[in-house]
Design a protein around this motif. Structure first.
Motif, PDB file in Angstrom:
ATOM      1  N   VAL A  63       1.276 -11.983 -19.931  1.00  0.00           N
ATOM      2  CA  VAL A  63       2.426 -11.242 -19.407  1.00  0.00           C
ATOM      3  C   VAL A  63       2.047 -10.532 -18.115  1.00  0.00           C
ATOM      4  O   VAL A  63       2.824 -10.510 -17.149  1.00  0.00           O
ATOM      5  N   VAL A  64       0.842  -9.958 -18.080  1.00  0.00           N
ATOM      6  CA  VAL A  64       0.374  -9.306 -16.853  1.00  0.00           C
ATOM      7  C   VAL A  64       0.323 -10.305 -15.701  1.00  0.00           C
ATOM      8  O   VAL A  64       0.737 -10.011 -14.571  1.00  0.00           O
ATOM      9  N   ALA A  65      -0.164 -11.503 -15.977  1.00  0.00           N
ATOM     10  CA  ALA A  65      -0.246 -12.538 -14.944  1.00  0.00           C
ATOM     11  C   ALA A  65       1.138 -12.888 -14.409  1.00  0.00           C
ATOM     12  O   ALA A  65       1.314 -13.074 -13.190  1.00  0.00           O
ATOM     13  N   LEU A  66       2.128 -12.967 -15.290  1.00  0.00           N
ATOM     14  CA  LEU A  66       3.494 -13.275 -14.850  1.00  0.00           C
ATOM     15  C   LEU A  66       4.061 -12.149 -13.986  1.00  0.00           C
ATOM     16  O   LEU A  66       4.711 -12.404 -12.969  1.00  0.00           O
ATOM     17  N   VAL A  67       3.804 -10.907 -14.378  1.00  0.00           N
ATOM     18  CA  VAL A  67       4.311  -9.763 -13.609  1.00  0.00           C
ATOM     19  C   VAL A  67       3.674  -9.713 -12.221  1.00  0.00           C
ATOM     20  O   VAL A  67       4.350  -9.425 -11.223  1.00  0.00           O
ATOM     21  N   LEU A  68       2.381 -10.034 -12.140  1.00  0.00           N
ATOM     22  CA  LEU A  68       1.683  -9.967 -10.854  1.00  0.00           C
ATOM     23  C   LEU A  68       2.175 -11.011  -9.856  1.00  0.00           C
ATOM     24  O   LEU A  68       1.920 -10.892  -8.655  1.00  0.00           O
ATOM     25  N   PRO A 121       9.662   0.431 -15.234  1.00  0.00           N
ATOM     26  CA  PRO A 121       9.805   0.015 -13.828  1.00  0.00           C
ATOM     27  C   PRO A 121       8.747   0.613 -12.893  1.00  0.00           C
ATOM     28  O   PRO A 121       8.208  -0.088 -12.030  1.00  0.00           O
ATOM     29  N   LEU A 122       8.442   1.902 -13.051  1.00  0.00           N
ATOM     30  CA  LEU A 122       7.419   2.509 -12.188  1.00  0.00           C
ATOM     31  C   LEU A 122       6.041   1.903 -12.456  1.00  0.00           C
ATOM     32  O   LEU A 122       5.259   1.687 -11.527  1.00  0.00           O
ATOM     33  N   GLY A 123       5.772   1.607 -13.717  1.00  0.00           N
ATOM     34  CA  GLY A 123       4.498   0.971 -14.049  1.00  0.00           C
ATOM     35  C   GLY A 123       4.371  -0.403 -13.419  1.00  0.00           C
ATOM     36  O   GLY A 123       3.292  -0.784 -12.953  1.00  0.00           O
ATOM     37  N   VAL A 124       5.469  -1.159 -13.402  1.00  0.00           N
ATOM     38  CA  VAL A 124       5.458  -2.475 -12.771  1.00  0.00           C
ATOM     39  C   VAL A 124       5.174  -2.346 -11.280  1.00  0.00           C
ATOM     40  O   VAL A 124       4.358  -3.090 -10.713  1.00  0.00           O
ATOM     41  N   ILE A 125       5.843  -1.391 -10.628  1.00  0.00           N
ATOM     42  CA  ILE A 125       5.622  -1.192  -9.192  1.00  0.00           C
ATOM     43  C   ILE A 125       4.171  -0.805  -8.924  1.00  0.00           C
ATOM     44  O   ILE A 125       3.546  -1.292  -7.971  1.00  0.00           O
ATOM     45  N   VAL A 126       3.609   0.058  -9.771  1.00  0.00           N
ATOM     46  CA  VAL A 126       2.225   0.510  -9.587  1.00  0.00           C
ATOM     47  C   VAL A 126       1.258  -0.657  -9.674  1.00  0.00           C
ATOM     48  O   VAL A 126       0.422  -0.864  -8.781  1.00  0.00           O
ATOM     49  N   ILE A 127       1.344  -1.451 -10.746  1.00  0.00           N
ATOM     50  CA  ILE A 127       0.354  -2.519 -10.945  1.00  0.00           C
ATOM     51  C   ILE A 127       0.526  -3.628  -9.915  1.00  0.00           C
ATOM     52  O   ILE A 127      -0.454  -4.190  -9.414  1.00  0.00           O
ATOM     53  N   VAL A 128       1.773  -3.940  -9.554  1.00  0.00           N
ATOM     54  CA  VAL A 128       2.008  -4.972  -8.540  1.00  0.00           C
ATOM     55  C   VAL A 128       1.517  -4.495  -7.169  1.00  0.00           C
ATOM     56  O   VAL A 128       0.866  -5.246  -6.434  1.00  0.00           O
ATOM     57  N   SER A 129       1.800  -3.248  -6.833  1.00  0.00           N
ATOM     58  CA  SER A 129       1.420  -2.725  -5.514  1.00  0.00           C
ATOM     59  C   SER A 129      -0.097  -2.628  -5.367  1.00  0.00           C
ATOM     60  O   SER A 129      -0.659  -3.042  -4.346  1.00  0.00           O
ATOM     61  N   LEU A 130      -0.769  -2.077  -6.371  1.00  0.00           N
ATOM     62  CA  LEU A 130      -2.218  -1.898  -6.268  1.00  0.00           C
ATOM     63  C   LEU A 130      -2.949  -3.237  -6.234  1.00  0.00           C
ATOM     64  O   LEU A 130      -3.847  -3.445  -5.402  1.00  0.00           O
ATOM     65  N   SER A 131      -2.590  -4.141  -7.137  1.00  0.00           N
ATOM     66  CA  SER A 131      -3.276  -5.439  -7.170  1.00  0.00           C
ATOM     67  C   SER A 131      -3.025  -6.226  -5.883  1.00  0.00           C
ATOM     68  O   SER A 131      -3.941  -6.873  -5.354  1.00  0.00           O
ATOM     69  N   SER A 132      -1.803  -6.171  -5.369  1.00  0.00           N
ATOM     70  CA  SER A 132      -1.476  -6.914  -4.148  1.00  0.00           C
ATOM     71  C   SER A 132      -2.168  -6.322  -2.931  1.00  0.00           C
ATOM     72  O   SER A 132      -2.619  -7.056  -2.045  1.00  0.00           O
ATOM     73  N   THR A 133      -2.267  -4.990  -2.880  1.00  0.00           N
ATOM     74  CA  THR A 133      -2.970  -4.350  -1.764  1.00  0.00           C
ATOM     75  C   THR A 133      -4.439  -4.753  -1.751  1.00  0.00           C
ATOM     76  O   THR A 133      -4.993  -5.125  -0.708  1.00  0.00           O
ATOM     77  N   LEU A 134      -5.080  -4.685  -2.909  1.00  0.00           N
ATOM     78  CA  LEU A 134      -6.499  -5.062  -3.001  1.00  0.00           C
ATOM     79  C   LEU A 134      -6.707  -6.530  -2.636  1.00  0.00           C
ATOM     80  O   LEU A 134      -7.663  -6.873  -1.925  1.00  0.00           O
ATOM     81  N   GLY A 166       4.012  -9.859  -6.721  1.00  0.00           N
ATOM     82  CA  GLY A 166       3.312  -9.201  -5.639  1.00  0.00           C
ATOM     83  C   GLY A 166       2.941 -10.140  -4.506  1.00  0.00           C
ATOM     84  O   GLY A 166       3.793 -10.809  -3.920  1.00  0.00           O
ATOM     85  N   LEU A 167       1.659 -10.207  -4.206  1.00  0.00           N
ATOM     86  CA  LEU A 167       1.195 -10.982  -3.053  1.00  0.00           C
ATOM     87  C   LEU A 167       1.549 -12.465  -3.130  1.00  0.00           C
ATOM     88  O   LEU A 167       1.934 -13.047  -2.101  1.00  0.00           O
ATOM     89  N   ALA A 214       0.819  -1.210   0.000  1.00  0.00           N
ATOM     90  CA  ALA A 214       0.000   0.000   0.000  1.00  0.00           C
ATOM     91  C   ALA A 214       0.854   1.261   0.000  1.00  0.00           C
ATOM     92  O   ALA A 214       0.500   2.255  -0.646  1.00  0.00           O
ATOM     93  N   VAL A 215       1.971   1.235   0.705  1.00  0.00           N
ATOM     94  CA  VAL A 215       2.819   2.428   0.789  1.00  0.00           C
ATOM     95  C   VAL A 215       3.345   2.852  -0.582  1.00  0.00           C
ATOM     96  O   VAL A 215       3.143   4.004  -0.991  1.00  0.00           O
ATOM     97  N   PRO A 216       4.024   1.968  -1.332  1.00  0.00           N
ATOM     98  CA  PRO A 216       4.455   2.405  -2.676  1.00  0.00           C
ATOM     99  C   PRO A 216       3.284   2.702  -3.602  1.00  0.00           C
ATOM    100  O   PRO A 216       3.365   3.581  -4.458  1.00  0.00           O
ATOM    101  N   GLY A 217       2.164   1.978  -3.439  1.00  0.00           N
ATOM    102  CA  GLY A 217       0.999   2.239  -4.270  1.00  0.00           C
ATOM    103  C   GLY A 217       0.467   3.655  -4.065  1.00  0.00           C
ATOM    104  O   GLY A 217       0.134   4.352  -5.026  1.00  0.00           O
ATOM    105  N   LEU A 218       0.402   4.105  -2.803  1.00  0.00           N
ATOM    106  CA  LEU A 218      -0.078   5.454  -2.512  1.00  0.00           C
ATOM    107  C   LEU A 218       0.903   6.517  -3.000  1.00  0.00           C
ATOM    108  O   LEU A 218       0.492   7.567  -3.521  1.00  0.00           O
ATOM    109  N   LEU A 219       2.186   6.248  -2.840  1.00  0.00           N
ATOM    110  CA  LEU A 219       3.184   7.227  -3.260  1.00  0.00           C
ATOM    111  C   LEU A 219       3.241   7.390  -4.775  1.00  0.00           C
ATOM    112  O   LEU A 219       3.665   8.440  -5.273  1.00  0.00           O
TER     113      LEU A 219
END
Length: 320
Positions: free
Chosen positions: A80-85, A186-199, A88-89, A56-61
């Motif tokens: 590819v999205v599934a592999l990137v995710l 890289p920032l896009g990867v952090i965003v999608i991994v952080s948001l999906s994992s937080t949810l 995360g969690l 959640a912290v990197p997702g909010l930032l």
């Protein structure tokens, strides 16, 4: 044609100094992640709580980058999205489970130590690419280190922890292959991994699948702040940024090789911090896996083909 040798950068040049500082930060942050995950049991937080804080912290930032990331994501392939995710969690839960079953030293060693092994195997199965002899020897050392960790760590719980952490290494290797194919930066990867994992973590907590001290209002606020700093900001943002800076200033080979020192630092710090002994079995596993990772990183990627060997010019060194 006249050629000129480029001067080597001074050991005290600003570029080398910045790269070295960034690399030291990477090693420390990776070690801190392993140590803090191992210490989760006594921190007054559940695994689900730590996952929420971690992502959640990197997702909010990185909220300002969400619209741009979603636009790029519409053009991305679902596989590819599934592999990137997976980074995360899923990886976090396996990693935390392994950390619970074994020591901080093995937690910091087995996941990064086994990634080169699984990446090489997966690439061979997919492309049948030849691997150089030195890299094969390095992979053999990693396998021997895993066997030593399983055989010399003692009780069945630790052996099970070794198996779980090796599984986490496999998951990270699969993510690595997906990362090479994604259109996200890289920032896009952090965003999608952080948001999906937080949810996903919040959903597991709300539905009662995983316990949470945060939901119950009994979480230790000091531990919460520490994990937000170490894992949310440190692992989630700073380690990635520092790694990029280190690669740009020192090169990928030096950075990747020095990164293998993270398990050594973790093992040494775990002695006074978590009161974990540095046993002979652990020392053997550390020596084998760290050596294997270093040799693997510096060795040529593929075996030279007989027809091509004579055409290699000394002026075009093999970058490995």
């Amino acid at each position: 044609m006249t050629t000129f040798a480029l001067p080597r950068p001074s050991l005290l040049s600003p570029r080398v100094a910045v790269g070295t500082a960034a690399l030291a930060a990477v090693v420390a942050l990776w070690s801190a992640f392993a140590l803090s995950t191992r210490a989760l049991d006594g921190a007054g937080l559940t695994v689900a709580d730590a996952a929420v804080v971690r992502f959640a912290v990197p997702g909010l930032l990185l909220v300002p980058w969400i619209p741009r990331t979603l636009r790029i994501l519409r053009t991305e392939r679902p596989a590819v999205v599934a592999l990137v995710l997976l980074a995360g969690l899923p990886h976090f839960l396996i990693f935390a489970w392994g950390a619970h079953l074994t020591s901080a030293a093995l937690t910091g060693l087995l996941v990064p130590g086994t990634v080169p092994l699984f990446v090489a195997v997966l690439l061979f199965l997919r492309h049948r690419a030849a691997v150089s002899r030195r890299r094969l020897l390095a992979l053999g050392a990693i396998v021997a280190g895993i066997a030593a960790a399983a055989a010399l760590t003692g009780d069945s719980a630790s052996v099970g922890g070794v198996a779980v952490l090796v599984s986490a290494g496999f998951v990270w290797a699969v993510y690595t292959l997906g990362l090479a194919r994604t259109r996200l930066d890289p920032l896009g990867v952090i965003v999608i991994v952080s948001l999906s994992s937080t949810l996903a973590a919040v959903a597991l907590i709300v539905t009662g699948v995983m316990p949470s001290h945060l939901l119950a209002g009994t979480a230790d606020l000091a531990s919460l702040g520490t994990y937000a700093l170490v894992q949310g900001i440190g692992t989630g943002l700073l380690s990635t940024a520092c790694y990029v800076v280190a690669v740009k200033n020192l090169g990928s080979s030096i950075t990747a090789t020095a990164g293998a020192l993270s398990p050594v630092l973790t093992a040494l710090v775990a002695v006074p911090l978590l009161h974990e002994p540095l046993t002979a079995g652990l020392a053997v596993a550390l020596a084998l896996i760290v050596t294997g990772v270093i040799v693997f990183t510096l060795a040529p990627r593929r075996a030279a083909r007989p027809l091509d060997a004579a055409s290699v010019s000394p002026a075009a060194p093999n970058r490995g």
